[in-house]
Design an enzyme around this catalytic site. Structure first.
Site, PDB file in Angstrom:
ATOM      1  N   LEU A 407       0.797  -1.105  -0.044  1.00  0.00           N
ATOM      2  CA  LEU A 407      -0.070   0.186   0.073  1.00  0.00           C
ATOM      3  C   LEU A 407       0.868   1.157  -0.084  1.00  0.00           C
ATOM      4  O   LEU A 407       1.525   1.341   0.936  1.00  0.00           O
ATOM      5  CB  LEU A 407      -0.935  -0.099   1.103  1.00  0.00           C
ATOM      6  CG  LEU A 407      -1.750  -1.212   1.142  1.00  0.00           C
ATOM      7  CD1 LEU A 407      -2.774  -1.320   2.711  1.00  0.00           C
ATOM      8  CD2 LEU A 407      -2.866  -1.043   0.089  1.00  0.00           C
ATOM      9  N   GLU A 408       0.802   1.956  -1.102  1.00  0.00           N
ATOM     10  CA  GLU A 408       1.733   3.145  -1.292  1.00  0.00           C
ATOM     11  C   GLU A 408       0.954   4.577  -1.095  1.00  0.00           C
ATOM     12  O   GLU A 408       1.691   5.400  -1.150  1.00  0.00           O
ATOM     13  CB  GLU A 408       2.532   2.986  -2.517  1.00  0.00           C
ATOM     14  CG  GLU A 408       3.303   1.596  -2.866  1.00  0.00           C
ATOM     15  CD  GLU A 408       3.801   1.652  -4.319  1.00  0.00           C
ATOM     16  OE1 GLU A 408       4.040   2.626  -4.747  1.00  0.00           O
ATOM     17  OE2 GLU A 408       4.273   0.314  -4.473  1.00  0.00           O
TER      18      GLU A 408
END
Length: 581
Positions: A407-408
């Site tokens: 998850l960026e």
């Protein structure tokens, strides 16, 4: 003993007619007819007919001439002895305690003792000799000495003596005396040499295997004591050991000490440290190679999972998509364009390929996130429940080993922690959990990824930091290092290793320059960085503050991109992972 005594009694009963004849015959001999009071009964004494003895407070008369033996006590063999009615039974007084016990002589294997006689109202029949609280010998009659043999050289022993009488009364202990056996002349006093090259050869969730170079000794090494910290963990005769019963995801320190036959011990070896794997480590090697596989077309090579080379230990399917109909839920399918490009590669084909890879010992997991992807866990209910249900369903449907967190664009740490742990609990200790934070996420200890790792480190297999698309970032020394260099990999890893265990850290890099916007580094330089971190050798200008032989491995984006260079990344990096300590 009861069985032995009864056998002897039965033997006398069978010979009873003959004994009667002998008694009558002997009774006719004047020279043997007179009676004698022989005092307390004792073994190894010749008794004549009509002799009387005392035993157990009673008086007995000999009815057959014989030499007494242990086990032929008067109450036991009525064929030899006859109870004299009214002949005694009133002696209840114990002898006095023996006095002046002393050691009168020693050798390398024996100690001789002597003492002053006890007194008794009737008569002392013998003495029992104790070493500590253990009865080691007895002497009869008036003997006032005893030699204890079979002892160890140069060893101290403690003795006491008790006196006893015919009625079975026993005195108090004598005084205590200690004595030390003699030293063997020319005894081996030289200790073995220090064990060297102590190496961690394998780590699991509950054990650490060690090996070392043998010590030498002037006579001979007989074994090795393996210490876990300051605690003796195991004793072995060879130069390898597996220490078991360890806690998951826990660092341990080990030292080895060599011993010889007479107890000389070497100094301790140099300590080695190892951190046990987490519950999600499965049967993976100590150092692993991770790669992402695309379920979509993006300009790299298209390939089926069955075509992935064996160098990859963990295959990460990318990516699961957000389920817009169920907040928190995720979905996963092969993109239709990829399916067509691969000649009709279906979900059923993918499932078959996944199981074939797992049968080869590979781990296949599903990633959530990516550069543009996300999952809606902003609310606990019903989002967490939807995530757990949908993700567990996909793991079961495709036969997967776990999940990857990539998850960026931010995350709700509390809800994600709860969701992942609930999924893991459904699949048990073999569950694989990986994370792929960006470089910026490892720059400070309070980042969301560090919080997530701290919450889940007991089930985390590896955190593969994306050391690309980063520009200039700070290393552990506070200096800014440019991406795409060995110093960038080692200085930033050294920083991260303040918060993440070495056995859970991997170096994430692009497989080829086209795979990322920046930060590509040649696979040979990745090898140099791994070697620098693990052994302290082959470094650039930055020197890590410590050696990290448990460094977990490397990751690449992606296997598809690696195919464009004929898998140069996997073919270069995997061999060094096998050779790292």
């Amino acid at each position: 003993m009861r069985k032995l005594f009864m056998g002897r009694v039965k033997g006398f009963r069978r010979a009873l007619p003959l004994m009667i004849i002998l008694v009558v015959f002997v009774g006719l001999l004047p020279s043997m007819a007179s009676a004698a009071d022989r005092g307390a009964w004792a073994p190894n004494v010749s008794y004549a007919v009509n002799d009387t003895v005392t035993y157990g407070g009673n008086t007995y008369k000999d009815i057959q001439a014989h030499t007494s033996l242990i086990g032929w006590e008067p109450p036991i063999v009525p064929a030899l002895w006859q109870l004299v009615p009214g002949g005694g039974g009133s002696d209840t007084q114990a002898p006095s305690a023996p006095s002046n016990l002393q050691a009168t002589g020693t050798t390398t294997s024996s100690i001789t003792l002597a003492w002053n006689a006890s007194s008794d109202n009737v008569g002392v029949t013998g003495y029992d000799v104790y070493r500590g609280s253990t009865l080691v010998g007895n002497v009869l009659g008036s003997t006032l000495s005893y030699t204890n043999t079979g002892l160890n050289a140069n060893t101290t022993y403690m003795y006491q003596v008790k006196a006893k009488d015919a009625a079975g009364n026993v005195s108090a202990y004598s005084n205590q005396v200690s004595a030390t056996t003699d030293v063997v002349i020319g005894v081996d006093t030289q200790a073995p040499t220090v064990p060297t090259n102590v190496t961690v050869s394998e780590i699991t969730t509950s054990s650490v295997s060690l090996s070392w170079t043998a010590s030498t000794d002037n006579v001979g090494v007989t074994g090795y004591n393996v210490y876990k910290g300051t605690t003796l963990a195991q004793v072995v005769t060879g130069t390898t050991v597996t220490v078991t019963g360890l806690a998951v995801s826990t660092p341990y320190s080990f030292t080895i000490v060599a011993t010889d036959a007479v107890g000389n011990v070497s100094p301790a070896s140099v300590a080695v440290t190892a951190t046990t794997h987490t519950a999600g480590s499965g049967q993976l090697p100590k150092h692993i190679l991770t790669g992402y596989w695309h379920n979509f077309i993006n300009g790299s090579s298209n390939l089926k999972v069955s075509d992935i080379p064996s160098q990859y230990d963990i295959i990460v399917l990318s990516f699961a998509d957000m389920d817009l109909t169920k907040p928190g839920g995720v979905t996963f399918n092969i993109d239709s364009s990829l399916s067509a490009a691969l000649g009709g590669y279906t979900n059923a084909n993918l499932i078959s390929d996944i199981q074939a890879k797992r049968a080869q010992g590979k781990k296949v997991i599903l990633s959530i996130g990516g550069e543009m992807g996300n999952v809606n866990l902003g609310s606990a209910s019903p989002n967490v429940s939807n995530f757990v249900t949908s993700m567990s369903g996909l793991i079961t449907q495709y036969g997967l080993d776990g999940i990857d967190i990539d998850l960026e664009s931010g995350m709700n740490v509390a809800n994600l922690t709860s969701a992942v742990r609930q999924v893991q609990q459904q699949f048990g200790s073999g569950f694989i959990l990986t994370m792929a934070p960006q470089t910026i996420d490892m720059q400070y200890q309070t980042s969301s990824y560090i919080q997530l790792y701290n919450n889940l480190k007991d089930i985390t297999t590896v955190v593969n930091v994306q050391y690309y698309n980063s520009g200039c970032m700070l290393g552990r020394d506070g200096q800014c290092y440019s991406q795409g260099t060995i110093n960038f990999l080692t200085a930033l890893s050294d920083l991260t290793l303040q918060w993440i265990a070495p056995s859970q850290l991997g170096l994430g890099v692009p497989a080829v320059s086209s795979a990322a916007g920046g930060g590509y580094i040649a696979p040979s330089v990745v090898n140099n960085a791994l070697n620098c971190l693990a052994t302290g050798s082959g470094c650039g200008s930055y020197k890590p503050v410590a050696k990290y032989p448990d460094i977990r491995g490397a990751m690449t984006w992606s296997i598809n991109w690696d195919k464009t260079s004929n898998y140069n990344f996997a073919n270069t990096v995997k061999p060094i992972l096998v050779t790292l300590p």
